[in-house]
Design an enzyme around this catalytic site. Structure first.
Site, PDB file in Angstrom:
ATOM      1  N   LYS A  53      -3.266   5.004   6.669  1.00 24.29           N
ATOM      2  CA  LYS A  53      -3.512   5.395   7.982  1.00 24.29           C
ATOM      3  C   LYS A  53      -3.351   6.811   7.827  1.00 24.29           C
ATOM      4  O   LYS A  53      -2.368   7.512   7.609  1.00 24.29           O
ATOM      5  CB  LYS A  53      -2.646   4.744   9.080  1.00 24.29           C
ATOM      6  CG  LYS A  53      -2.844   3.320   9.157  1.00 24.29           C
ATOM      7  CD  LYS A  53      -1.735   2.839   9.943  1.00 24.29           C
ATOM      8  CE  LYS A  53      -1.843   1.095  10.047  1.00 24.29           C
ATOM      9  NZ  LYS A  53      -1.217   0.473   8.818  1.00 24.29           N
ATOM     10  N   ASP A  88     -12.333  -0.375  11.683  1.00 30.30           N
ATOM     11  CA  ASP A  88     -12.493  -0.428  10.378  1.00 30.30           C
ATOM     12  C   ASP A  88     -13.765  -0.661  10.023  1.00 30.30           C
ATOM     13  O   ASP A  88     -14.780  -1.145  10.850  1.00 30.30           O
ATOM     14  CB  ASP A  88     -11.553  -1.319   9.606  1.00 30.30           C
ATOM     15  CG  ASP A  88     -10.132  -0.934   9.679  1.00 30.30           C
ATOM     16  OD1 ASP A  88      -9.834   0.107   9.785  1.00 30.30           O
ATOM     17  OD2 ASP A  88      -9.177  -2.048   9.652  1.00 30.30           O
ATOM     18  N   ARG A 112       0.900  -1.112  -0.106  1.00 33.68           N
ATOM     19  CA  ARG A 112      -0.072   0.058  -0.144  1.00 33.68           C
ATOM     20  C   ARG A 112       0.878   1.365   0.071  1.00 33.68           C
ATOM     21  O   ARG A 112       0.614   2.490  -0.648  1.00 33.68           O
ATOM     22  CB  ARG A 112      -1.002   0.008   1.368  1.00 33.68           C
ATOM     23  CG  ARG A 112      -1.549   1.264   1.510  1.00 33.68           C
ATOM     24  CD  ARG A 112      -2.470   1.396   2.954  1.00 33.68           C
ATOM     25  NE  ARG A 112      -3.633   0.361   2.535  1.00 33.68           N
ATOM     26  CZ  ARG A 112      -4.213  -0.230   3.575  1.00 33.68           C
ATOM     27  NH1 ARG A 112      -3.407  -0.279   4.794  1.00 33.68           N
ATOM     28  NH2 ARG A 112      -4.838  -1.229   3.282  1.00 33.68           N
ATOM     29  N   TYR A 113       1.915   1.440   0.652  1.00 32.95           N
ATOM     30  CA  TYR A 113       2.568   2.230   0.941  1.00 32.95           C
ATOM     31  C   TYR A 113       4.176   2.231   0.108  1.00 32.95           C
ATOM     32  O   TYR A 113       4.402   1.009  -0.402  1.00 32.95           O
ATOM     33  CB  TYR A 113       3.334   2.616   2.399  1.00 32.95           C
ATOM     34  CG  TYR A 113       2.065   2.710   3.359  1.00 32.95           C
ATOM     35  CD1 TYR A 113       1.317   4.031   3.375  1.00 32.95           C
ATOM     36  CD2 TYR A 113       1.652   1.898   4.337  1.00 32.95           C
ATOM     37  CE1 TYR A 113       0.491   4.330   4.202  1.00 32.95           C
ATOM     38  CE2 TYR A 113       0.594   2.075   5.212  1.00 32.95           C
ATOM     39  CZ  TYR A 113       0.137   3.442   5.169  1.00 32.95           C
ATOM     40  OH  TYR A 113      -1.037   3.619   6.362  1.00 32.95           O
ATOM     41  N   CYS A 144     -10.134 -12.572  17.468  1.00 35.69           N
ATOM     42  CA  CYS A 144     -10.594 -11.470  18.039  1.00 35.69           C
ATOM     43  C   CYS A 144     -11.891 -11.230  17.446  1.00 35.69           C
ATOM     44  O   CYS A 144     -11.995 -11.419  16.007  1.00 35.69           O
ATOM     45  CB  CYS A 144      -9.674 -10.217  17.903  1.00 35.69           C
ATOM     46  SG  CYS A 144      -7.966 -10.487  18.476  1.00 35.69           S
ATOM     47  N   ARG A 184      -9.648  -8.487   9.353  1.00 40.65           N
ATOM     48  CA  ARG A 184      -9.198  -9.543   8.188  1.00 40.65           C
ATOM     49  C   ARG A 184     -10.015 -10.763   8.444  1.00 40.65           C
ATOM     50  O   ARG A 184      -9.522 -11.553   7.849  1.00 40.65           O
ATOM     51  CB  ARG A 184      -7.670  -9.590   8.276  1.00 40.65           C
ATOM     52  CG  ARG A 184      -6.980  -9.439   6.947  1.00 40.65           C
ATOM     53  CD  ARG A 184      -5.389  -9.549   7.113  1.00 40.65           C
ATOM     54  NE  ARG A 184      -4.806  -8.240   6.981  1.00 40.65           N
ATOM     55  CZ  ARG A 184      -3.623  -7.591   7.472  1.00 40.65           C
ATOM     56  NH1 ARG A 184      -3.166  -8.578   8.551  1.00 40.65           N
ATOM     57  NH2 ARG A 184      -3.327  -6.354   7.282  1.00 40.65           N
ATOM     58  N   CYS A 239      -4.566 -17.881  14.336  1.00 43.77           N
ATOM     59  CA  CYS A 239      -4.172 -17.186  15.494  1.00 43.77           C
ATOM     60  C   CYS A 239      -4.646 -17.829  16.758  1.00 43.77           C
ATOM     61  O   CYS A 239      -5.231 -19.056  16.774  1.00 43.77           O
ATOM     62  CB  CYS A 239      -5.514 -15.922  15.562  1.00 43.77           C
ATOM     63  SG  CYS A 239      -5.035 -14.902  14.144  1.00 43.77           S
ATOM     64  N   CYS A 276     -11.823  -8.520  14.454  1.00 45.19           N
ATOM     65  CA  CYS A 276     -10.926  -8.707  13.390  1.00 45.19           C
ATOM     66  C   CYS A 276     -11.159  -7.999  12.228  1.00 45.19           C
ATOM     67  O   CYS A 276     -12.316  -8.081  11.700  1.00 45.19           O
ATOM     68  CB  CYS A 276     -10.602 -10.252  13.076  1.00 45.19           C
ATOM     69  SG  CYS A 276      -9.576 -10.469  11.794  1.00 45.19           S
ATOM     70  N   ASP A 298      -7.762   4.011   9.379  1.00 46.69           N
ATOM     71  CA  ASP A 298      -7.183   3.572   8.030  1.00 46.69           C
ATOM     72  C   ASP A 298      -8.483   3.845   7.016  1.00 46.69           C
ATOM     73  O   ASP A 298      -9.560   3.578   6.874  1.00 46.69           O
ATOM     74  CB  ASP A 298      -7.031   1.982   8.570  1.00 46.69           C
ATOM     75  CG  ASP A 298      -5.834   1.629   7.720  1.00 46.69           C
ATOM     76  OD1 ASP A 298      -5.287   2.123   6.678  1.00 46.69           O
ATOM     77  OD2 ASP A 298      -5.206   0.620   8.542  1.00 46.69           O
ATOM     78  N   ARG A 339       7.243   0.085   2.058  1.00 45.62           N
ATOM     79  CA  ARG A 339       7.025  -1.132   3.131  1.00 45.62           C
ATOM     80  C   ARG A 339       5.807  -2.036   2.565  1.00 45.62           C
ATOM     81  O   ARG A 339       4.876  -1.430   2.043  1.00 45.62           O
ATOM     82  CB  ARG A 339       6.839  -0.632   4.492  1.00 45.62           C
ATOM     83  CG  ARG A 339       5.816   0.430   4.708  1.00 45.62           C
ATOM     84  CD  ARG A 339       5.990   1.251   5.887  1.00 45.62           C
ATOM     85  NE  ARG A 339       5.036   2.214   6.369  1.00 45.62           N
ATOM     86  CZ  ARG A 339       4.614   3.291   5.700  1.00 45.62           C
ATOM     87  NH1 ARG A 339       5.329   3.847   4.797  1.00 45.62           N
ATOM     88  NH2 ARG A 339       3.729   4.123   6.235  1.00 45.62           N
TER      89      ARG A 339
HETATM   90  C1  LIG Z   1      -0.655  -0.239   8.714  1.00 43.81           C
HETATM   91  C2  LIG Z   1       0.095  -0.652   7.439  1.00 43.81           C
HETATM   92  C3  LIG Z   1       1.521  -0.853   7.218  1.00 43.81           C
HETATM   93  C4  LIG Z   1       2.565  -0.092   8.322  1.00 43.81           C
HETATM   94  O1  LIG Z   1       2.030   1.356   8.637  1.00 43.81           O
HETATM   95  P1  LIG Z   1       2.974   2.075   9.500  1.00 43.81           P
HETATM   96  O2  LIG Z   1       2.320   3.426   9.481  1.00 43.81           O
HETATM   97  O3  LIG Z   1       4.450   2.279   8.823  1.00 43.81           O
HETATM   98  O4  LIG Z   1       2.950   1.364  10.900  1.00 43.81           O
HETATM   99  C5  LIG Z   1       2.098  -1.236   6.159  1.00 43.81           C
HETATM  100  N1  LIG Z   1       1.293  -1.670   5.072  1.00 43.81           N
HETATM  101  C6  LIG Z   1       0.065  -1.755   5.426  1.00 43.81           C
HETATM  102  C7  LIG Z   1      -0.724  -2.509   4.149  1.00 43.81           C
HETATM  103  C8  LIG Z   1      -0.726  -1.408   6.451  1.00 43.81           C
HETATM  104  O5  LIG Z   1      -1.947  -1.502   6.782  1.00 43.81           O
END
Ligand SMILES: *Cc1c(COP(=O)(O)O)cnc(C)c1O
Length: 362
Positions: A329, A285, A104-105, A121, A126, A117, A124, A322, A108
């Site tokens: 986020k 969410d 997404r980002y 929870c 997901r 799990c 959840c 989110d 990372r």
């Molecule tokens: C939450 C999340 C992250 C990590 O986000 P940070 O703000 O860096 O902790 C990375 N990828 C996805 C898809 C996420 O939902």
């Protein structure tokens, strides 16, 4: 303090806890007096039910509003269908270039290591995947995920999540981590797990000795209520931190469970005593089945406002929503910036005083 019902010498064995998760109405009835609604929801649960005997022992037998119980025992409200709710509220499937990777980002990715799990929870997000199929990562899936990360040099942070990656043996986890660590552009590895909370016996000296070979490793856990902090969960966090692993906490704001300043304040103070840093406070969410847990956004803002300035800065998490549809986020908080002009900004302090801060003369 957890009580071992029918105390087994295996109580402290994480595999025993995992194997003996309570899953049925009959098994759970040994721990709590089920309400009519809980019995109904347990008859045909629409999302996986499973609670380690350890976590179950933290539930209050007679209080249906017990914050531990409400996180793990279904209610019939989970079946409520509402227009704005989605199977995949964060569009994780759409952001998945190869199976088990969410990208997404820019820098990372998340690697979904399992759907299993220690404890499921009720909140959840997901749940479209989690608990659906109790099988792990196949070698072919791991190969593809690793190849994806290896071919994307911008990925400097890999978050191993799921499900709970700590359902695997040390050797299995090491097999995943070692392959991620071997990719030169991956700087940090993060693990997302609730094991220290729901099956703290999983964190053993052998486990942390394995992890520390792959530093820098960071771990994020999810304590939602101070009643989850026990000698067992404290010991798990302490083993991790002593091994040089920074531990962060991601709390989900849950109606009737932790949606008050008093509960949140006590939780973050207890976390700091464990050397666990409050990282995020999540707005729920828009996932199907968790509408009854949602709070108004103002509640989270009010909690942050009640913490910031009033207590240690390290105790204050970032409140985030989110973004529906997968935008990432978004931090939300009280407004301290009252106005902004070329000459100055007008601010307010945590206890409500108005101050001016002049801008530089250039
Ligand atoms: C939450 C999340 C992250 C990590 O986000 P940070 O703000 O860096 O902790 C990375 N990828 C996805 C898809 C996420 O939902």
């Amino acid at each position: 303090m957890s009580v071992c019902l029918g105390c087994s010498s295996k109580w402290h064995d994480w595999r025993w806890q995992l194997r003996n998760r309570l899953r049925t109405r009959e098994e759970l009835a040994a721990y709590i007096d089920l309400t009519t609604d809980e019995e109904k929801a347990l008859t045909e649960p629409i999302f996986a039910v499973g609670v380690t005997p350890y976590f179950a022992s933290l539930m209050d037998r007679t209080d249906p509003n017990c914050p531990i119980r409400r996180q793990v025992i279904p209610l019939s409200a989970e079946g409520r269908g509402i227009g704005h709710l989605h199977r995949d509220p964060l569009n994780e499937e759409g952001l998945s270039p190869v199976p088990r990777i969410i990208h997404r980002y820019p820098d990372r990715v998340v690697l979904l290591a399992t759907e299993i799990c220690h404890t499921y929870c009720r909140h959840c997000t997901r749940r479209r995947r989690v608990g659906m199929m109790e099988h792990g990562l196949t070698m072919a899936e791991l190969d593809r995920a690793i190849a994806y990360i290896a071919s994307h040099e911008e990925v400097r942070d890999v978050l191993i999540s799921g499900g709970d990656p700590l359902i695997y043996s040390n050797r299995q986890i090491e097999r995943i981590i070692a392959r991620v660590r071997a990719i030169p552009h991956v700087e940090i590895i993060r693990i997302g797990t609730r094991a220290p909370v729901t099956n703290p016996f999983r964190v053993t000296p052998d486990f942390v000795a394995m992890l520390r070979k792959y530093h820098p490793i960071w771990i994020n856990v999810q304590f939602n209520h101070y009643r989850e902090i026990t000698p067992e969960s404290a010991r798990a966090c302490s083993l991790l931190v002593d091994a040089g692993i920074p531990v962060g906490n991601q709390t989900v704001l849950l109606r009737g469970i932790n949606d008050s300043l008093e509960v949140q304040r006590r939780l973050v103070h207890e976390l700091l005593k464990l050397r666990v840093r409050p990282y995020y406070l999540y707005q729920c969410d828009l996932a199907e089945g968790i509408e009854h847990f949602r709070t108004r956004v103002a509640k989270g803002i009010e909690i942050i406002e009640g913490l910031r300035g009033h207590t240690s800065g390290m105790a204050v998490p970032t409140f985030v929503i989110d973004a529906p549809g997968g935008g990432g986020k978004i931090p939300i908080g009280p407004q301290y910036l009252i106005s902004q002009s070329p000459e100055k900004v007008v601010l307010r302090t945590y206890d409500g005083k108005i101050v001016e801060y002049p801008e530089p003369d250039v």
